[in-house]
Write an enzyme that holds these catalytic residues in place. Structure first.
Site, mmCIF file in Angstrom:
data_model
loop_
_atom_site.group_PDB
_atom_site.id
_atom_site.type_symbol
_atom_site.label_atom_id
_atom_site.label_comp_id
_atom_site.label_asym_id
_atom_site.label_seq_id
_atom_site.Cartn_x
_atom_site.Cartn_y
_atom_site.Cartn_z
ATOM 1 N N LYS A 97 0.805 -1.224 0.000
ATOM 2 C CA LYS A 97 0.000 0.000 0.000
ATOM 3 C C LYS A 97 0.844 1.284 0.000
ATOM 4 O O LYS A 97 0.483 2.270 -0.634
ATOM 5 C CB LYS A 97 -0.959 -0.003 1.193
ATOM 6 C CG LYS A 97 -2.038 -1.087 1.083
ATOM 7 C CD LYS A 97 -3.029 -1.005 2.234
ATOM 8 C CE LYS A 97 -4.008 -2.161 2.188
ATOM 9 N NZ LYS A 97 -5.033 -2.088 3.228
ATOM 10 N N ASP A 128 -10.080 2.066 2.531
ATOM 11 C CA ASP A 128 -10.230 1.536 3.903
ATOM 12 C C ASP A 128 -10.830 2.625 4.789
ATOM 13 O O ASP A 128 -11.637 2.347 5.683
ATOM 14 C CB ASP A 128 -8.872 1.123 4.490
ATOM 15 C CG ASP A 128 -8.283 -0.089 3.787
ATOM 16 O OD1 ASP A 128 -9.059 -0.921 3.288
ATOM 17 O OD2 ASP A 128 -7.040 -0.206 3.742
#
Ligand SMILES: NC(=O)c1ccc[n+]([C@@H]2O[C@H](COP(=O)([O-])OP(=O)(O)OC[C@H]3O[C@@H](n4cnc5c(N)ncnc54)[C@H](OP(=O)(O)O)[C@@H]3O)[C@@H](O)[C@H]2O)c1
Length: 304
Positions: A80, A116
């Site tokens: 990420k 997220d």
């Protein structure tokens, strides 16, 4: 056993678009199942494929997907942060978190997002809760906590506590998030930065006093034998308790919250669902079939 029918069957042809999921490892991921089910049901000519990519090959894989004309990608551990560095432009929350889990490729550019953060917001909204004006307590200072703390601050929480075993990690995380928040421009930062604290479990009583939202973002609870990290008597019945863990669906943390009289609790399946639904919407510019995706996640074997 729930049986769920889907009417469209994907036919791969010369125009089929690609969405890649890059992780290492990636074999455990449930995203290919629920994303492909959604793509198929919506009659979209695309396919979502998982790729196990070693960190040393990540940049090549990212640029390769772009060169191949992929629609977009998801990134999971450990990619990420690397994905964030490779994007041409990033959304405000991704810039604060310094991590990207979703990219959209368009006109030769990579646009990065962190869904997220949206995932936790939508998950708590489902229970009639919101971060705005709430006292929010987050247990943990890892990658998931970083996204949650960011969303709580950007949504205008009244106070934020990060409680972590290693206090220095919580302090570092908070400092970095606050610095990045200050660097957002006025249009991107809609609320003033609230009082934020990074503390150890010795100070959790202060943190939990009149807390509106309590979120477990540690890995404690993944094993049934995991002990509680603090005295559950400190949880107040008016607090909404959310565990980011979804497997097992009932953790000791959630059971303790229920025993303390918390009427509203939830495991982390909804966060997983909504991060995926948001990514779908970014790639395809249309509403995601959220309930179908939820059913696929909850009953992976029920689809024929
Ligand atoms: N629902 C979703 O969509 C979703 C998505 C991804 C992950 N998750 C869940 O989120 C959780 C955290 O993931 P992550 O990637 O943020 O993990 P991470 O970066 O490895 O962070 C783990 C956190 O747990 C704490 N911890 C670990 N062992 C501990 C112990 N024995 N006592 C006290 N604290 C302990 C760590 O504290 P220290 O800093 O002191 O080590 C750290 O704060 C995982 O359990 C995962 O299941 C949910």
């Amino acid at each position: 056993m729930v049986q769920i029918a889907h009417k469209n069957k994907l036919t791969i042809n010369a125009k089929t678009g690609i969405i890649g999921l890059l992780g290492y490892p990636v074999e455990h991921s449930s995203s290919p199942l629920f994303q492909n089910r959604a793509i198929e049901t919506m009659g979209i000519n695309a396919v979502y494929l998982a790729f196990s990519v070693k960190p040393e090959n990540f940049e090549e894989a990212f640029k390769g997907l772009s060169a191949l004309g992929a629609i977009g990608a998801n990134f999971t551990l450990p990619h990420k942060q690397s994905a964030y560095k490779l994007c041409d432009e990033c959304s405000p929350e991704a810039r604060v978190i310094e991590a990207v889990n979703t990219v959209k490729f368009k006109n030769g550019k990579a646009y990065g997002y962190n869904t997220d953060a949206y995932g936790i917001k939508a998950a708590i909204n489902e229970h009639g809760k919101k971060f705005t004006k709430a006292k929010v307590v987050i247990l943990g200072a890892g990658g998931v906590a970083r996204a949650i703390v960011t969303q709580a601050i950007l949504d205008g929480a009244s106070e934020v506590y990060i409680v972590n075993r290693t206090v220095s990690k919580a302090e570092k995380l908070l400092e970095s998030i606050l610095n990045n928040c200050r660097n957002l421009d006025e249009k991107e930062r809609l609320h003033p930065i609230p009082p934020c604290h990074a503390v150890g479990y010795d100070q959790i009583a202060n943190a939990l006093n009149e807390a509106n939202i309590l979120i477990n973002a540690t890995s404690i609870g993944l094993k049934k034998t995991d002990a509680m990290l603090f005295d559950p008597k400190l949880i107040e019945s008016s607090t909404f308790a959310y565990d980011t863990i979804y497997n097992p669906p009932q953790t000791r943390f959630l059971i303790a919250a229920k025993q303390r009289g918390c009427r509203k609790t939830s495991n982390g399946l909804s966060m997983l669902l909504y991060q995926g639904a948001k990514a779908f919407e970014l790639w395809f510019d249309r509403k995601a079939p959220v309930e179908l995706m939820r059913q696929q996640l909850m009953h992976p074997r029920a689809f024929s």
